[in-house]
Design an enzyme around this catalytic site. Structure first.
Site, PDB file in Angstrom:
ATOM      1  N   LYS A 168      18.854   9.083  32.749  1.00 23.16           N
ATOM      2  CA  LYS A 168      19.082   9.153  31.298  1.00 23.16           C
ATOM      3  C   LYS A 168      17.894   9.760  30.565  1.00 23.16           C
ATOM      4  O   LYS A 168      18.074  10.472  29.587  1.00 23.16           O
ATOM      5  CB  LYS A 168      19.465   7.793  30.722  1.00 23.16           C
ATOM      6  CG  LYS A 168      18.334   6.801  30.632  1.00 23.16           C
ATOM      7  CD  LYS A 168      18.796   5.460  30.078  1.00 23.16           C
ATOM      8  CE  LYS A 168      17.763   4.374  30.328  1.00 23.16           C
ATOM      9  NZ  LYS A 168      16.464   4.550  29.698  1.00 23.16           N
ATOM     10  N   ARG A 227      19.428  -2.138  23.746  1.00 24.40           N
ATOM     11  CA  ARG A 227      19.591  -2.508  25.143  1.00 24.40           C
ATOM     12  C   ARG A 227      20.262  -3.861  25.300  1.00 24.40           C
ATOM     13  O   ARG A 227      20.469  -4.310  26.417  1.00 24.40           O
ATOM     14  CB  ARG A 227      18.200  -2.606  25.755  1.00 24.40           C
ATOM     15  CG  ARG A 227      18.049  -1.949  27.110  1.00 24.40           C
ATOM     16  CD  ARG A 227      16.570  -1.944  27.373  1.00 24.40           C
ATOM     17  NE  ARG A 227      16.114  -1.534  28.636  1.00 24.40           N
ATOM     18  CZ  ARG A 227      15.502  -0.379  28.880  1.00 24.40           C
ATOM     19  NH1 ARG A 227      15.423   0.544  27.952  1.00 24.40           N
ATOM     20  NH2 ARG A 227      15.003  -0.149  30.047  1.00 24.40           N
ATOM     21  N   ARG A 263      11.200   7.863  42.709  1.00 21.57           N
ATOM     22  CA  ARG A 263      10.298   8.003  41.567  1.00 21.57           C
ATOM     23  C   ARG A 263       9.046   7.143  41.766  1.00 21.57           C
ATOM     24  O   ARG A 263       7.936   7.557  41.424  1.00 21.57           O
ATOM     25  CB  ARG A 263      11.028   7.583  40.278  1.00 21.57           C
ATOM     26  CG  ARG A 263      10.192   7.800  39.027  1.00 21.57           C
ATOM     27  CD  ARG A 263      10.990   7.576  37.783  1.00 21.57           C
ATOM     28  NE  ARG A 263      11.175   6.169  37.487  1.00 21.57           N
ATOM     29  CZ  ARG A 263      11.945   5.705  36.509  1.00 21.57           C
ATOM     30  NH1 ARG A 263      12.623   6.535  35.753  1.00 21.57           N
ATOM     31  NH2 ARG A 263      12.057   4.413  36.285  1.00 21.57           N
ATOM     32  N   ARG A 301       4.857   4.293  39.235  1.00 20.46           N
ATOM     33  CA  ARG A 301       5.006   3.420  38.072  1.00 20.46           C
ATOM     34  C   ARG A 301       4.971   1.964  38.503  1.00 20.46           C
ATOM     35  O   ARG A 301       5.612   1.578  39.472  1.00 20.46           O
ATOM     36  CB  ARG A 301       6.338   3.714  37.370  1.00 20.46           C
ATOM     37  CG  ARG A 301       6.158   4.587  36.144  1.00 20.46           C
ATOM     38  CD  ARG A 301       7.473   5.008  35.575  1.00 20.46           C
ATOM     39  NE  ARG A 301       8.269   3.890  35.073  1.00 20.46           N
ATOM     40  CZ  ARG A 301       9.309   4.061  34.256  1.00 20.46           C
ATOM     41  NH1 ARG A 301       9.642   5.270  33.846  1.00 20.46           N
ATOM     42  NH2 ARG A 301      10.015   3.027  33.851  1.00 20.46           N
ATOM     43  N   ARG A 361      15.313  -5.200  36.751  1.00 21.14           N
ATOM     44  CA  ARG A 361      15.747  -4.293  35.680  1.00 21.14           C
ATOM     45  C   ARG A 361      17.224  -3.965  35.807  1.00 21.14           C
ATOM     46  O   ARG A 361      17.942  -3.901  34.816  1.00 21.14           O
ATOM     47  CB  ARG A 361      14.892  -3.029  35.688  1.00 21.14           C
ATOM     48  CG  ARG A 361      13.455  -3.331  35.267  1.00 21.14           C
ATOM     49  CD  ARG A 361      12.514  -2.240  35.704  1.00 21.14           C
ATOM     50  NE  ARG A 361      12.584  -1.089  34.845  1.00 21.14           N
ATOM     51  CZ  ARG A 361      12.458   0.167  35.259  1.00 21.14           C
ATOM     52  NH1 ARG A 361      12.287   0.423  36.534  1.00 21.14           N
ATOM     53  NH2 ARG A 361      12.507   1.154  34.413  1.00 21.14           N
TER      54      ARG A 361
END
Ligand code: AMP
Length: 201
Positions: free
Chosen positions: A18, A93, A132, A138, A149
């Site tokens: 996204k 969210r 990723r 991250r 998440r």
């Protein structure tokens, strides 16, 4: 470019792409992307008061408190460049944030024009996030935090689509394919709503 302000929200599980698609769509339409995740990460990186408040929450993959998040978004939406439309990425969210945004936009006589949902199977999201994590390192891309998440997405974020669905503004787009294919699907959905100009023949 569009003739009137276009106000969009892009929604999808972590790893749906996204963020990448949001940037592409916003560039095509000439509107700014407002990504709460990016705003929070920038504040953490700069060590601002906000960054200090949210760092441990983000690292754990939990949601930053709604009031704080909504205040950040209201502030951003009040900037001059957001008056000509915007694309929200990652906000609202959950249902309380939908109410906060509704209240704010109604006060300006505005509303979201479309909510683009990127549909990606859970296994595909997990595979992309793992990639990723490997590439970007991250802190919130570890296996445990990814699972937290994704489960927050399923329990708190997915229900907002019910609300927007009753308003008839949700477009679900297949999020599996090449970047260009997915962008083209989103643009086609927006064109069908008269929100993007058809590409020149
Ligand atoms: P994202 O890049 O959108 O996945 O966001 C990264 C992290 O920022 C999330 O896991 C949350 O900790 C926080 N965050 C981003 N957007 C929101 C939001 N709308 N409400 C609460 N927390 C958020």
């Amino acid at each position: 470019m569009t003739s009137r302000p276009v106000r969009l929200l892009i929604v999808g599980p972590q790893g749906s792409g996204k963020g990448t698609q949001g940037v592409r769509i916003a560039e095509t339409l000439g509107i700014p992307v407002i990504s709460t995740g990016d705003v929070f990460r920038a504040n953490v990186a700069e060590g601002t008061d906000l960054g200090l408040q949210v760092k441990s929450i983000i690292d754990a993959g939990q949601l930053v408190p709604d009031e704080l998040t909504s205040a950040v978004v209201r502030d951003r939406l009040s900037q001059p460049d957001a008056q000509g439309g915007f694309l929200l990425d990652g906000y609202p969210r959950n249902l309380p944030q939908v109410m906060h945004l509704d209240e704010f936009l109604e006060g300006r006589d505005e509303a979201l024009d479309a909510v683009v949902v990127l549909a990606v199977p859970r296994e595909e999201s997990i595979a992309r996030l793992a990639k990723r994590a490997h590439e970007q390192g991250r802190a919130d891309d570890t296996d445990e935090v990814i699972a937290a998440r994704l489960s927050i997405y399923e329990t708190e974020t997915a229900p907002i689509l019910g609300v927007y669905g009753t308003r008839g503004i949700v477009d679900e787009v297949d999020g599996v394919g090449t970047l260009d294919e997915i962008t083209a699907r989103i643009i086609a959905a927006l064109e069908a709503r008269g929100l993007a100009r058809p590409a020149a023949a």
